[in-house]
Scaffold this active site. Sequence first.
Site: not given
Ligand code: SAH
Ligand code: SF4
Length: 348
Positions: A87, A100, A107, A111, A114, A327
Site C-alpha cells: 500500500e 508514504c 514486515c 511489532c 502495527c 500509521c
Molecule cells: N518499519 C518502520 C517504517 C514504518 S513507519 C518503522 O516502524 O519505523 C510506520 C510508523 O507507524 C512507525 O513509526 C510505527 O511505529 C508507527 N505505527 C505502527 N503502528 C501504529 C499504530 N497502530 N498507531 C500509530 N502508529 C503506528
Molecule cells: Fe514493521 Fe510495523 Fe514494526 Fe514498522 S512498526 S517495524 S512496519 S512491524
Amino acid sequence: MRSAYDLELADLAELLPGEPAFRSRQVFDGLHGGLKRVDEMTNLPAALRARLAEVLPAGPTVVSEQSADQGRTVKWALELDDGALVETVLMHYDRRSTVCVSTQAGCAMGCSFCATGQAGFTRHLTTGEIVEQVVVAARTAAPRRVSNIVFMGMGEPLANWKHLGPALHRLNGPMGLGARRLTVSTVGHVPGIRSLTAEPLAVNLAVSLHSADDRRRDELIPLNRRYPLGVLADVLAEYVETTHRRLSFEWALIDGVNDTDRDLDELAAYARPLAAHVNLIPLNPTPGFLVRGSSPRRVAEFARGLTDRGVTATVRITRGQEIDAACGQLAGRTKVELRAKGAQDADT
Ligand code: SAH
Ligand code: SF4
C-alpha cells in the site's frame, strides 16, 4: 526485474539493440522526469513504443484506490508481479504533498501494535517497486508536485537497505527530490542506521521509539531485544555527529502503556542528549492490538510535558483512519479478504 524503474540506463540500451543511445535516454527521462507510461511517450516512434511495451516489465498494478479527508488523503493497494500486495498513501497539506511509501510486502519485525507487523513478512521490494509507488502517486497528484517522501509504509526500510539505498538515489537524482525531503523511518535497525550514516546522501532519519524503557520496549518491539536502547543511542549519536541532521522520534501514545509521567521523564532523558525532536500521535486502532490510543487531552499534556523538560515535540494529525491508511494500519489485505471483511462489518 520487476518494474521498469529497476532498469538503469545501460539496461535499457541492452533491451533496445540497434536503437541509437539517445533513445534509451529518452525512455529513462520519460519514465523518471516525465512520469510517463510508454504509450504516452509521444516523442518516440510508434514502433519503438510497441516494442517497449513488450520488453519492459509491467510493474505493480493498482488494484484499489480509496480517498478520505475530502480527497486530501489517497491510498492505493498495488499488486506486484508475483501477487504480493503493498500500500502507498498520498497526503496533501497546504504547502506540501507527501507520499508514504512501502519498502517491503509485510514486515518481519512483528511489532504488536502495527497491522503490518501482525500480518508477517512476504518479501523485500525491489528498487523499482519502491520508486514506482512515488510515480503512481505523483501522476495522481499532478498538477500539484510531490514535495516529500516518507518511508513509513509497510516494512522496515533499513532491513531492505540493498534496495532502499539505490531508490533514494533515483528519487534524488532523476526525479529531482532533495535529500532533505526524503525521510527514512526505522524501528531501530542498528546495522541499517550505520549504513545510512555512511551514505553520502543526507536524508532525514525518524526512529520509532514508543518506549524509552528496555523492558517495555522489548514487549512492544521485539527487535529491541537484539538492539536495546543503549546500543541504539550510541549509533544514533554517531549518526547525528557525522551527518549533522536532526533526528526525530516517533511516539504513538498508548493509553496507560507509554503515556505516563514516568514515560515523559524517560523519553526526555533519552531525547535530550541526541537533540531529537519528538512526533506524537495517538495510537491508531488495529485488529490485533486491543489497547487504545491516549485521549486527545493526554496527548496535549504529554506534548507540554516534553516542552517543559526541554524537548521539542509536535502532535501529528492522523490522516486516513477511516480507510485504514493511517500509521500502522497498512496491511495489504487481498481483495478477497477485504470483501470478507466488508461482509463481516455489514453483519455486525
Ligand atoms: N518499519 C518502520 C517504517 C514504518 S513507519 C518503522 O516502524 O519505523 C510506520 C510508523 O507507524 C512507525 O513509526 C510505527 O511505529 C508507527 N505505527 C505502527 N503502528 C501504529 C499504530 N497502530 N498507531 C500509530 N502508529 C503506528
Ligand atoms: Fe514493521 Fe510495523 Fe514494526 Fe514498522 S512498526 S517495524 S512496519 S512491524
